[in-house]
Design an enzyme around this catalytic site. Structure first.
Site, PDB file in Angstrom:
ATOM      1  N   ASP A 102      -2.856  -1.628  10.064  1.00 55.49           N
ATOM      2  CA  ASP A 102      -2.872  -1.679   8.601  1.00 55.49           C
ATOM      3  C   ASP A 102      -3.379  -3.009   8.050  1.00 55.49           C
ATOM      4  OD1 ASP A 102      -1.833   0.869   8.488  1.00 55.49           O
ATOM      5  OD2 ASP A 102       0.216   0.246   8.005  1.00 55.49           O
TER       6      ASP A 102
ATOM      7  N   LYS B 264       0.846  -1.195   0.000  1.00 53.84           N
ATOM      8  CA  LYS B 264       0.000   0.000   0.000  1.00 53.84           C
ATOM      9  C   LYS B 264       0.878   1.241   0.000  1.00 53.84           C
ATOM     10  CE  LYS B 264       0.837   1.288   4.479  1.00 53.84           C
ATOM     11  NZ  LYS B 264       1.567   2.529   4.852  1.00 53.84           N
TER      12      LYS B 264
END
Length: 297
Positions: free
Chosen positions: A137, A10
């Site tokens: 996350d 990401k």
């Protein structure tokens, strides 16, 4: 029998950080975009839990039960009253300790793989709940695409994206500790009023339209000053990317990977070549997003 799951890295196109909470965490407005750099996590039935890893910087990956992939297997096994008797192999391609959620990706990948291998039938909501337990996350690594993370980043609202964004990532010569970067953020902010973190509407609109120029004008990372304070050389990498024509440059998450938004794939290749020649970073990768989250392959 074994199951393999592919999980993307990401980039944080916005990371707004609030003041430290009593529990030590920070409220965030964290806009995630999944990009096409992947780890593959393969889970196979075994006599006991063990973790192996291969790929770039694999030697830096812990192979004990502190690894998020091992923790994911243990939590799922405990919920379903079974032993976590699996061999987890991580084929690493996401940079290690690079601010691109490689460890979180491995946790989400192992969770989805164990769920499939064991046939637990866990709902998506239950898997996301376990992800949030594992780390801030990890839920996004399961979901992928683009999403706004609030709370400490684990509460996700999926976002519409109207096109493909092209990125170049420059990996630094050493890592940065996420807790250390947050501590430096707190130190730098001592005595000042830190606003509540809010997602930028301009940035959300740019994502929805697929407008790279508008996105470039709106990207931000409140942790960047702290990362640069701890690793000043990153400023040279950011400058090299801008000089090569990047529309925007920023530290990815808590760093030390730096991210550069390009107008298109051809521009990304040119920026990557310039960064490789600059001598300011260790390795360079180009990738586009958004891409799907953890997927059984």
């Amino acid at each position: 029998m074994s199951v393999t799951v592919r999980v993307p890295a990401k980039v944080n196109v916005q990371l707004a950080v609030g003041a430290a909470r009593p529990d030590g965490f920070h409220d965030l407005a964290n806009v995630f975009l999944a990009v096409g750099l992947y780890d593959e996590v393969t889970v196979t039935g075994a006599d006991e839990l063990r973790v192996t890893c291969a790929g770039p910087d694999a030697g830096q990956v812990p192979l004990d039960r502190t690894n998020l992939a091992a923790r994911a297997a243990l939590v799922l096994a405990e919920r379903y009253g079974r032993d976590a008797d699996v061999h987890i192999h991580i084929a690493k391609d996401i940079p290690v300790a690079g601010g691109m959620a490689g460890g979180s990706a491995d946790g989400a990948g192992a969770l989805l793989a164990c769920d499939a291998l064991w046939g637990t039938g866990a709902s998506r909501e239950e898997l996301l709940d376990i992800c949030a337990e594992l780390g801030s996350d990890v839920p996004f690594s399961l979901v992928g695409g683009a999403a706004l993370g609030t709370g400490r980043g684990e509460r996700l609202t999926e976002l519409e994206v109207g096109g493909t964004f092209h990125w170049v990532f420059a990996m630094a010569s050493r890592g940065l500790s996420t807790p250390a970067v947050f501590r430096e953020f707190d130190r730098l902010g001592e005595g000042s009023e830190i606003p509540e973190p809010v997602a930028s509407q301009e940035l959300l609109d740019a994502l929805a339209k697929g407008d790279a120029d508008a996105l470039a004008a709106a990207v931000s990372n409140d942790l960047q000053p702290a990362a640069l304070s701890l690793f000043p050389e990153l400023a040279d990498t950011l400058a090299a990317g801008r000089a090569a024509g990047a529309l925007a440059s920023l530290v990815s998450g808590s760093g030390p990977t730096t991210a550069f938004l390009a107008r298109d794939a051809e521009a990304a290749d040119g920026i990557a070549d310039a960064l490789r020649a600059s001598g300011t970073c260790r390795t360079v990768r180009a990738a586009a997003g958004p891409v799907p989250g953890a997927t059984v392959v």
